[in-house]
Scaffold this motif. Structure first.
Motif, PDB file in Angstrom:
ATOM      1  N   GLU A 114       0.835  -1.214   0.000  1.00 30.19           N
ATOM      2  CA  GLU A 114       0.000   0.000   0.000  1.00 30.19           C
ATOM      3  C   GLU A 114       0.864   1.257   0.000  1.00 30.19           C
ATOM      4  N   VAL A 115       1.913   1.255   0.818  1.00 27.61           N
ATOM      5  CA  VAL A 115       2.822   2.399   0.849  1.00 27.61           C
ATOM      6  C   VAL A 115       3.474   2.573  -0.519  1.00 27.61           C
ATOM      7  N   GLY A 116       3.890   1.480  -1.132  1.00 26.40           N
ATOM      8  CA  GLY A 116       4.484   1.548  -2.470  1.00 26.40           C
ATOM      9  C   GLY A 116       3.516   2.123  -3.485  1.00 26.40           C
ATOM     10  N   SER A 117       2.273   1.736  -3.397  1.00 25.38           N
ATOM     11  CA  SER A 117       1.245   2.247  -4.305  1.00 25.38           C
ATOM     12  C   SER A 117       1.066   3.756  -4.120  1.00 25.38           C
ATOM     13  N   ASP A 118       1.038   4.192  -2.869  1.00 19.62           N
ATOM     14  CA  ASP A 118       0.934   5.633  -2.584  1.00 19.62           C
ATOM     15  C   ASP A 118       2.145   6.385  -3.132  1.00 19.62           C
ATOM     16  N   MET A 119       3.327   5.771  -3.005  1.00 24.37           N
ATOM     17  CA  MET A 119       4.541   6.403  -3.526  1.00 24.37           C
ATOM     18  C   MET A 119       4.452   6.607  -5.036  1.00 24.37           C
ATOM     19  N   ILE A 120       3.944   5.612  -5.734  1.00 30.94           N
ATOM     20  CA  ILE A 120       3.813   5.718  -7.190  1.00 30.94           C
ATOM     21  C   ILE A 120       2.839   6.831  -7.549  1.00 30.94           C
ATOM     22  N   ASP A 121       1.705   6.869  -6.864  1.00 30.60           N
ATOM     23  CA  ASP A 121       0.728   7.936  -7.113  1.00 30.60           C
ATOM     24  C   ASP A 121       1.349   9.303  -6.884  1.00 30.60           C
ATOM     25  N   ASP A 122       2.074   9.445  -5.773  1.00 29.44           N
ATOM     26  CA  ASP A 122       2.730  10.715  -5.468  1.00 29.44           C
ATOM     27  C   ASP A 122       3.774  11.074  -6.522  1.00 29.44           C
ATOM     28  N   LEU A 123       4.574  10.082  -6.928  1.00 23.90           N
ATOM     29  CA  LEU A 123       5.602  10.318  -7.942  1.00 23.90           C
ATOM     30  C   LEU A 123       4.984  10.821  -9.234  1.00 23.90           C
ATOM     31  N   ARG A 124       3.954  10.155  -9.669  1.00 25.25           N
ATOM     32  CA  ARG A 124       3.319  10.550 -10.934  1.00 25.25           C
ATOM     33  C   ARG A 124       2.684  11.938 -10.825  1.00 25.25           C
ATOM     34  N   ARG A 125       2.029  12.222  -9.725  1.00 25.65           N
ATOM     35  CA  ARG A 125       1.406  13.540  -9.541  1.00 25.65           C
ATOM     36  C   ARG A 125       2.472  14.638  -9.503  1.00 25.65           C
ATOM     37  N   ALA A 175       5.257  -0.090 -10.369  1.00 29.63           N
ATOM     38  CA  ALA A 175       3.842  -0.474 -10.368  1.00 29.63           C
ATOM     39  C   ALA A 175       3.675  -1.935 -10.801  1.00 29.63           C
ATOM     40  N   ALA A 176       4.429  -2.361 -11.801  1.00 30.52           N
ATOM     41  CA  ALA A 176       4.351  -3.756 -12.259  1.00 30.52           C
ATOM     42  C   ALA A 176       4.820  -4.715 -11.161  1.00 30.52           C
ATOM     43  N   ALA A 177       5.904  -4.350 -10.475  1.00 26.46           N
ATOM     44  CA  ALA A 177       6.409  -5.201  -9.389  1.00 26.46           C
ATOM     45  C   ALA A 177       5.381  -5.286  -8.256  1.00 26.46           C
ATOM     46  N   LEU A 178       4.753  -4.163  -7.944  1.00 23.81           N
ATOM     47  CA  LEU A 178       3.728  -4.172  -6.898  1.00 23.81           C
ATOM     48  C   LEU A 178       2.537  -5.028  -7.306  1.00 23.81           C
ATOM     49  N   ALA A 179       2.157  -4.961  -8.569  1.00 26.04           N
ATOM     50  CA  ALA A 179       1.039  -5.783  -9.048  1.00 26.04           C
ATOM     51  C   ALA A 179       1.382  -7.268  -8.935  1.00 26.04           C
ATOM     52  N   GLN A 180       2.620  -7.615  -9.274  1.00 23.73           N
ATOM     53  CA  GLN A 180       3.035  -9.017  -9.145  1.00 23.73           C
ATOM     54  C   GLN A 180       3.056  -9.443  -7.676  1.00 23.73           C
ATOM     55  N   GLY A 181       3.538  -8.557  -6.808  1.00 24.03           N
ATOM     56  CA  GLY A 181       3.544  -8.851  -5.377  1.00 24.03           C
ATOM     57  C   GLY A 181       2.135  -9.053  -4.843  1.00 24.03           C
ATOM     58  N   ARG A 182       1.215  -8.184  -5.271  1.00 21.94           N
ATOM     59  CA  ARG A 182      -0.189  -8.323  -4.842  1.00 21.94           C
ATOM     60  C   ARG A 182      -0.789  -9.647  -5.326  1.00 21.94           C
ATOM     61  N   ALA A 183      -0.470 -10.011  -6.557  1.00 26.21           N
ATOM     62  CA  ALA A 183      -0.993 -11.267  -7.098  1.00 26.21           C
ATOM     63  C   ALA A 183      -0.458 -12.457  -6.300  1.00 26.21           C
ATOM     64  N   LEU A 184       0.821 -12.415  -5.972  1.00 27.21           N
ATOM     65  CA  LEU A 184       1.426 -13.500  -5.206  1.00 27.21           C
ATOM     66  C   LEU A 184       0.811 -13.588  -3.805  1.00 27.21           C
ATOM     67  N   ILE A 185       0.693 -12.451  -3.150  1.00 26.09           N
ATOM     68  CA  ILE A 185       0.099 -12.421  -1.814  1.00 26.09           C
ATOM     69  C   ILE A 185      -1.366 -12.844  -1.884  1.00 26.09           C
ATOM     70  N   GLY A 186      -2.076 -12.374  -2.902  1.00 29.30           N
ATOM     71  CA  GLY A 186      -3.469 -12.764  -3.072  1.00 29.30           C
ATOM     72  C   GLY A 186      -3.623 -14.267  -3.219  1.00 29.30           C
ATOM     73  N   GLN A 187      -2.740 -14.879  -3.985  1.00 28.15           N
ATOM     74  CA  GLN A 187      -2.796 -16.328  -4.165  1.00 28.15           C
ATOM     75  C   GLN A 187      -2.526 -17.035  -2.849  1.00 28.15           C
ATOM     76  N   LEU A 188      -1.560 -16.565  -2.118  1.00 27.07           N
ATOM     77  CA  LEU A 188      -1.221 -17.170  -0.830  1.00 27.07           C
ATOM     78  C   LEU A 188      -2.394 -17.077   0.136  1.00 27.07           C
ATOM     79  N   LEU A 189      -3.046 -15.924   0.176  1.00 29.25           N
ATOM     80  CA  LEU A 189      -4.162 -15.746   1.091  1.00 29.25           C
ATOM     81  C   LEU A 189      -5.402 -16.507   0.616  1.00 29.25           C
ATOM     82  N   ARG A 190      -5.592 -16.627  -0.697  1.00 36.13           N
ATOM     83  CA  ARG A 190      -6.718 -17.431  -1.216  1.00 36.13           C
ATOM     84  C   ARG A 190      -6.530 -18.893  -0.854  1.00 36.13           C
TER      85      ARG A 190
END
Length: 170
Positions: A112-123, A150-165
């Motif tokens: 989540e922090v990484g996602s916020d950082m990307i949003d801030d960077l782009r803005r 952003a791509a790395a974060l998406a991959q991390g989210r997918a991996l974590i999502g799979q683990l939690l599923r």
């Protein structure tokens, strides 16, 4: 030479304590936490704080602070008090439970922090280009970096999502 039962048990606990302490060091967690966890892990029954302090050779106050931290990390559970009113503790021993909790409580917030950082960077990048602080070429380089993150974060989210599923499917 045949080891007596207490000697064999001490060797086993020391071996576990060394391994868990090394893992703790990797993550910047005090190695004493690993020693305490190892003692709980090697115990087939719940342990009181006094027994735990004796087992690791530390002051009860030191062990108490460490056990509270291990509870926050979700490596240890405090059991309801019994008639003697002493708290007893057990280690969470299922590695997948530990991994899932680490993901829930540490990795997901980091994503989540990484996602916020990307949003801030782009803005801020857009504003910096408008202000003339970056050339269009420089902005493309930084935008590319934001895209990689952003791509790395998406991959991390997918991996974590799979683990939690997998946890929910059990």
């Amino acid at each position: 030479m045949i080891m007596t039962t207490p000697d064999a048990r001490i060797r086993l606990e020391r071996s576990l304590a060394t391994g868990f302490a090394r893992v703790c060091q990797i993550y910047g967690i005090p190695d004493v936490y690993g020693r305490i966890y190892a003692t709980l892990y090697a115990s087939p029954r719940p342990i009181t704080l006094e027994e735990l302090a004796d087992g690791v050779g530390l002051a009860k106050s030191t062990v108490s602070v460490a056990v509270r931290a291990l509870e926050r990390y979700r490596f240890v559970v405090r059991l309801p008090r019994q008639s003697d009113r002493k708290a007893r503790f057990v280690a969470i021993t299922d590695p997948m439970d530990v991994l899932r909790d680490l993901c829930r409580y540490f990795v997901e917030p980091e994503l989540e922090v990484g996602s916020d950082m990307i949003d801030d960077l782009r803005r801020e990048l857009g504003a910096a280009v408008e202000a003339g602080a970056y050339t269009e070429e420089d902005a493309r380089v930084l935008e590319h970096r934001a895209g990689e993150l952003a791509a790395a974060l998406a991959q991390g989210r997918a991996l974590i999502g799979q683990l939690l599923r997998d946890d929910e499917g059990e």
